[in-house]
Design an enzyme around this catalytic site. Structure first.
Site, PDB file in Angstrom:
ATOM      1  N   THR A  51      71.960 149.932   5.673  1.00 37.56           N
ATOM      2  CA  THR A  51      71.330 150.073   6.676  1.00 37.56           C
ATOM      3  C   THR A  51      71.807 149.262   7.862  1.00 37.56           C
ATOM      4  O   THR A  51      72.017 149.827   9.066  1.00 37.56           O
ATOM      5  CB  THR A  51      69.750 149.952   6.437  1.00 37.56           C
ATOM      6  OG1 THR A  51      69.373 150.669   5.529  1.00 37.56           O
ATOM      7  CG2 THR A  51      68.914 150.239   7.914  1.00 37.56           C
ATOM      8  N   TYR A 116      66.751 163.609   3.499  1.00 37.28           N
ATOM      9  CA  TYR A 116      66.290 164.666   4.183  1.00 37.28           C
ATOM     10  C   TYR A 116      65.161 165.460   3.498  1.00 37.28           C
ATOM     11  O   TYR A 116      64.092 165.856   4.292  1.00 37.28           O
ATOM     12  CB  TYR A 116      67.356 165.718   4.738  1.00 37.28           C
ATOM     13  CG  TYR A 116      67.112 166.979   5.327  1.00 37.28           C
ATOM     14  CD1 TYR A 116      66.860 166.849   6.907  1.00 37.28           C
ATOM     15  CD2 TYR A 116      66.594 167.892   4.958  1.00 37.28           C
ATOM     16  CE1 TYR A 116      66.443 167.941   7.643  1.00 37.28           C
ATOM     17  CE2 TYR A 116      66.222 169.185   5.738  1.00 37.28           C
ATOM     18  CZ  TYR A 116      66.132 168.867   6.967  1.00 37.28           C
ATOM     19  OH  TYR A 116      65.750 170.188   7.662  1.00 37.28           O
ATOM     20  N   TYR A 146      68.735 152.796  -3.823  1.00 37.79           N
ATOM     21  CA  TYR A 146      68.402 152.054  -2.467  1.00 37.79           C
ATOM     22  C   TYR A 146      66.976 152.512  -2.415  1.00 37.79           C
ATOM     23  O   TYR A 146      66.538 153.560  -1.778  1.00 37.79           O
ATOM     24  CB  TYR A 146      69.216 152.481  -1.422  1.00 37.79           C
ATOM     25  CG  TYR A 146      69.184 151.450  -0.318  1.00 37.79           C
ATOM     26  CD1 TYR A 146      68.332 150.438  -0.049  1.00 37.79           C
ATOM     27  CD2 TYR A 146      69.928 151.776   0.809  1.00 37.79           C
ATOM     28  CE1 TYR A 146      68.059 149.865   1.091  1.00 37.79           C
ATOM     29  CE2 TYR A 146      69.771 151.056   2.181  1.00 37.79           C
ATOM     30  CZ  TYR A 146      68.931 150.168   2.232  1.00 37.79           C
ATOM     31  OH  TYR A 146      68.749 149.352   3.448  1.00 37.79           O
ATOM     32  N   LYS A 176      68.062 148.127  -5.094  1.00 36.74           N
ATOM     33  CA  LYS A 176      68.005 147.309  -4.154  1.00 36.74           C
ATOM     34  C   LYS A 176      66.368 147.730  -3.272  1.00 36.74           C
ATOM     35  O   LYS A 176      66.289 148.813  -3.083  1.00 36.74           O
ATOM     36  CB  LYS A 176      68.780 147.705  -2.900  1.00 36.74           C
ATOM     37  CG  LYS A 176      68.494 146.737  -2.008  1.00 36.74           C
ATOM     38  CD  LYS A 176      69.338 146.773  -0.469  1.00 36.74           C
ATOM     39  CE  LYS A 176      68.719 145.934   0.598  1.00 36.74           C
ATOM     40  NZ  LYS A 176      69.437 146.424   2.128  1.00 36.74           N
TER      41      LYS A 176
END
Length: 305
Positions: A51, A116, A146, A176
């Site tokens: 990110t 999505y 993630y 994570k």
């Protein structure tokens, strides 16, 4: 003590070096500069295209170019681990990027669920990750999920994590955890123990997470505050009290939280405090204002970062 897994440690969710703000193309010449900087400040490794690295803003060809540049740069710093964010909503594109990451020598990949498809059920997500792992992750390779539901709109249930870990005990290394949920940190430790690689994405929870058998962290703030994060990690590894170092980390994280967007703020701090090039961010992100920049620099310099 934390897990002895090869991925345990402190990772920077690395910013992506970009040229002038009206161009925003990759600054590949700066990749070794950033990697040397982070390696010199206690990072066990870095993550590309998370990110903080603005991952979804880049095409497959751009991701390949940066991964190649990082792979070449690591030849002179072989102890620095290299992870790549390869998750996209497209299963086939994610397979291709994941294969490429391992072909280029990455130590592992960090993969968002297909963001999505926010209403995807666990069975569909299990099938998606199973196909990805079978087709793209070597038998001795590592994939980290993630978990960032507040941004991605979809995450991992405990049941899904357990299914993936049972089905792929080596390749599905763990996650994570960017949920910013302290209860989840405790639950992961209770459910999976040290066989599961949990890397917190919340700097202020590092001590808490590691006390619950987490393996370390992957954070945006590590671009700037990795020496203190590494001190927390080292103290806990040695069985010592890390509370003082954790308090410093928490103060630094609290400052960053006041100055979004984080990639732009980190790039400003890296330039102003550490003399790295002034990298831009890619639209739709915007550079922070001059007033914000002056304020955040003053606050960090006041803490002697």
């Amino acid at each position: 003590m934390t897990t002895g897994h090869p991925l345990a440690g402190v990772y920077a969710a690395a910013v992506t070096p970009l040229r002038e703000r009206h161009d925003s193309s990759l600054d590949l010449e700066s990749v070794p500069v950033l990697m040397r900087f982070l390696a010199s400040r206690g990072c066990h490794g870095i993550v590309l295209f998370g990110t903080t690295g603005e991952g979804p803003s880049f095409s497959p060809s751009e991701r390949e170019a940066l991964m190649r540049a990082a792979s070449e740069a690591r030849q002179i710093m072989p102890d620095l681990r290299l992870l790549a964010g390869t998750g996209t909503p497209s299963l086939s594109e994610t397979i291709d990027l994941t294969k490429l990451a391992f072909d280029l020598g990455c130590d592992g990949v960090l993969v968002l669920p297909p963001y999505y498809f926010r209403n995807a059920a666990d069975n569909g997500l299990f099938a998606w990750f199973s196909e990805l792992i079978r087709k793209a992750v070597p038998s001795n390779g590592y994939l980290l999920g993630y978990h960032f539901p507040s941004v991605a709109g979809i995450g991992f249930s405990i049941e899904l994590l357990a299914r993936l870990k049972d089905a792929f005990p080596v390749q599905f290394a763990g996650i994570k955890d960017s949920s910013h949920d302290p209860d989840l940190a405790s639950t992961l430790g209770e459910k999976f123990g040290s066989d599961f690689v949990a890397l917190t994405g919340t700097d202020s929870y590092l001590q808490l997470a590691m006390q619950n058998k987490a393996a370390g962290c992957i954070t945006a703030a590590a671009n700037i505050i990795s020496p203190n994060l590494r001190e927390v990690w080292d103290l806990i590894q040695a069985g010592k009290d890390a509370s003082e170092a954790q308090a410093r980390v928490t103060k630094q994280r609290d400052i960053l939280d006041k100055y979004p967007p984080v990639p732009a703020t980190l790039k400003a701090l890296l330039h102003r405090i550490h003399g790295l090039p002034r990298w831009s961010v890619r639209p739709p992100l915007e550079s922070i204002s001059t007033e914000f920049e002056e304020n955040v620099v003053q606050e960090f310099e006041g803490l002697k970062v």
